[in-house]
Design a protein around this motif. Structure first.
Motif, PDB file in Angstrom:
ATOM      1  N   TRP A 170     -45.212 -45.547 -70.135  1.00 35.86           N
ATOM      2  CA  TRP A 170     -45.054 -46.754 -69.323  1.00 35.86           C
ATOM      3  C   TRP A 170     -46.029 -47.839 -69.760  1.00 35.86           C
ATOM      4  O   TRP A 170     -45.677 -49.004 -69.825  1.00 35.86           O
ATOM      5  CB  TRP A 170     -45.231 -46.425 -67.848  1.00 35.86           C
ATOM      6  CG  TRP A 170     -44.099 -45.623 -67.284  1.00 35.86           C
ATOM      7  CD1 TRP A 170     -42.839 -45.486 -67.799  1.00 35.86           C
ATOM      8  CD2 TRP A 170     -44.117 -44.837 -66.099  1.00 35.86           C
ATOM      9  NE1 TRP A 170     -42.080 -44.670 -67.004  1.00 35.86           N
ATOM     10  CE2 TRP A 170     -42.843 -44.255 -65.945  1.00 35.86           C
ATOM     11  CE3 TRP A 170     -45.089 -44.568 -65.139  1.00 35.86           C
ATOM     12  CZ2 TRP A 170     -42.511 -43.433 -64.878  1.00 35.86           C
ATOM     13  CZ3 TRP A 170     -44.756 -43.741 -64.075  1.00 35.86           C
ATOM     14  CH2 TRP A 170     -43.485 -43.183 -63.949  1.00 35.86           C
ATOM     15  N   TYR A 191     -36.940 -41.301 -67.421  1.00 36.68           N
ATOM     16  CA  TYR A 191     -37.458 -42.337 -66.507  1.00 36.68           C
ATOM     17  C   TYR A 191     -37.192 -41.963 -65.055  1.00 36.68           C
ATOM     18  O   TYR A 191     -38.079 -42.071 -64.211  1.00 36.68           O
ATOM     19  CB  TYR A 191     -36.854 -43.702 -66.850  1.00 36.68           C
ATOM     20  CG  TYR A 191     -37.770 -44.531 -67.701  1.00 36.68           C
ATOM     21  CD1 TYR A 191     -38.638 -45.451 -67.135  1.00 36.68           C
ATOM     22  CD2 TYR A 191     -37.804 -44.372 -69.076  1.00 36.68           C
ATOM     23  CE1 TYR A 191     -39.510 -46.205 -67.912  1.00 36.68           C
ATOM     24  CE2 TYR A 191     -38.661 -45.119 -69.869  1.00 36.68           C
ATOM     25  CZ  TYR A 191     -39.517 -46.032 -69.279  1.00 36.68           C
ATOM     26  OH  TYR A 191     -40.374 -46.765 -70.043  1.00 36.68           O
ATOM     27  N   ILE A 227     -37.052 -52.698 -69.718  1.00 35.38           N
ATOM     28  CA  ILE A 227     -36.843 -51.248 -69.716  1.00 35.38           C
ATOM     29  C   ILE A 227     -35.439 -50.913 -69.257  1.00 35.38           C
ATOM     30  O   ILE A 227     -34.746 -50.102 -69.881  1.00 35.38           O
ATOM     31  CB  ILE A 227     -37.916 -50.555 -68.848  1.00 35.38           C
ATOM     32  CG1 ILE A 227     -39.276 -50.676 -69.537  1.00 35.38           C
ATOM     33  CG2 ILE A 227     -37.550 -49.103 -68.568  1.00 35.38           C
ATOM     34  CD1 ILE A 227     -40.464 -50.317 -68.673  1.00 35.38           C
ATOM     35  N   LEU A 270     -41.647 -48.774 -60.450  1.00 37.12           N
ATOM     36  CA  LEU A 270     -41.978 -48.943 -61.858  1.00 37.12           C
ATOM     37  C   LEU A 270     -42.737 -50.248 -62.085  1.00 37.12           C
ATOM     38  O   LEU A 270     -43.748 -50.273 -62.785  1.00 37.12           O
ATOM     39  CB  LEU A 270     -40.711 -48.896 -62.716  1.00 37.12           C
ATOM     40  CG  LEU A 270     -40.909 -49.011 -64.225  1.00 37.12           C
ATOM     41  CD1 LEU A 270     -41.787 -47.880 -64.759  1.00 37.12           C
ATOM     42  CD2 LEU A 270     -39.551 -49.007 -64.935  1.00 37.12           C
TER      43      LEU A 270
END
Length: 184
Positions: free
Chosen positions: A152, A98, A70, A50
């Motif tokens: 994102w 996610y 996040i 990520l």
């Protein structure tokens, strides 16, 4: 509280509270990353992938602590989350979105480029981002790739440029509709 009003109060989201034996430690996402505080939801590989992708989308987001932000938001009650998903009507829990997106991303990167996103050199990572934008992701098994890109990128922009300092880095005047009572 009205959902859109919560998003405007980014101040609350940019201070992460880490429980301690004698109280709580209040840190910005950047400070949490700098201190290498453990994540509550994402595992090491998910966090690395990520961070690599969001940094490629929004330069400076890694240093701003986007992954810690996040992760912290994913661990919060749904009503308090300030992730973009909340405002797009994506069903809770957002951690499922996610995780499935990160799993699909890793699977695609390994199948197409032979490595996880966090292990790709910059030019190949740029191509992976192009794959997301264009939905050029054969055998993709997750949320739509272009939608993941949008989410994102939005979350990365919020953390990186959603403050007075972030706007100053862009040499853009900070023009909040409602100016925060104190800087964060």
């Amino acid at each position: 509280m009205h959902p859109l009003r919560g998003r405007r109060s980014v101040v609350k989201a940019l201070v992460l509270a880490y429980p301690l034996v004698s109280g709580a430690l209040l840190l910005s996402p950047a400070q949490a990353r700098e201190r290498k505080l453990p994540l509550a939801v994402l595992d090491v590989e998910e966090a690395a992938d990520l961070e690599a992708v969001i940094e490629a989308l929004v330069p400076g987001s890694a240093e701003a602590g986007a992954v810690h932000f996040i992760d912290y938001q994913l661990a919060r009650p749904a009503i308090d989350s300030l992730l973009m998903l909340r405002y797009l009507g994506v069903p809770q829990p957002h951690v499922n979105f996610y995780r499935s997106g990160l799993a699909a991303l890793a699977q695609h990167a390994i199948a197409r480029y032979g490595k996880r996103p966090s292990q790709l050199p910059a030019p190949v990572l740029d191509q992976l981002i192009t794959d997301l934008i264009t939905d050029d992701t054969p055998d993709w098994a997750g949320p739509p790739a272009s939608f993941l890109y949008f989410v994102w990128r939005s979350d990365g922009v919020d953390v990186t440029y959603g403050t007075e300092d972030g706007m100053a880095a862009l040499d853009t005047p900070y023009m909040a509709h409602i100016r925060p009572e104190k800087l964060w």
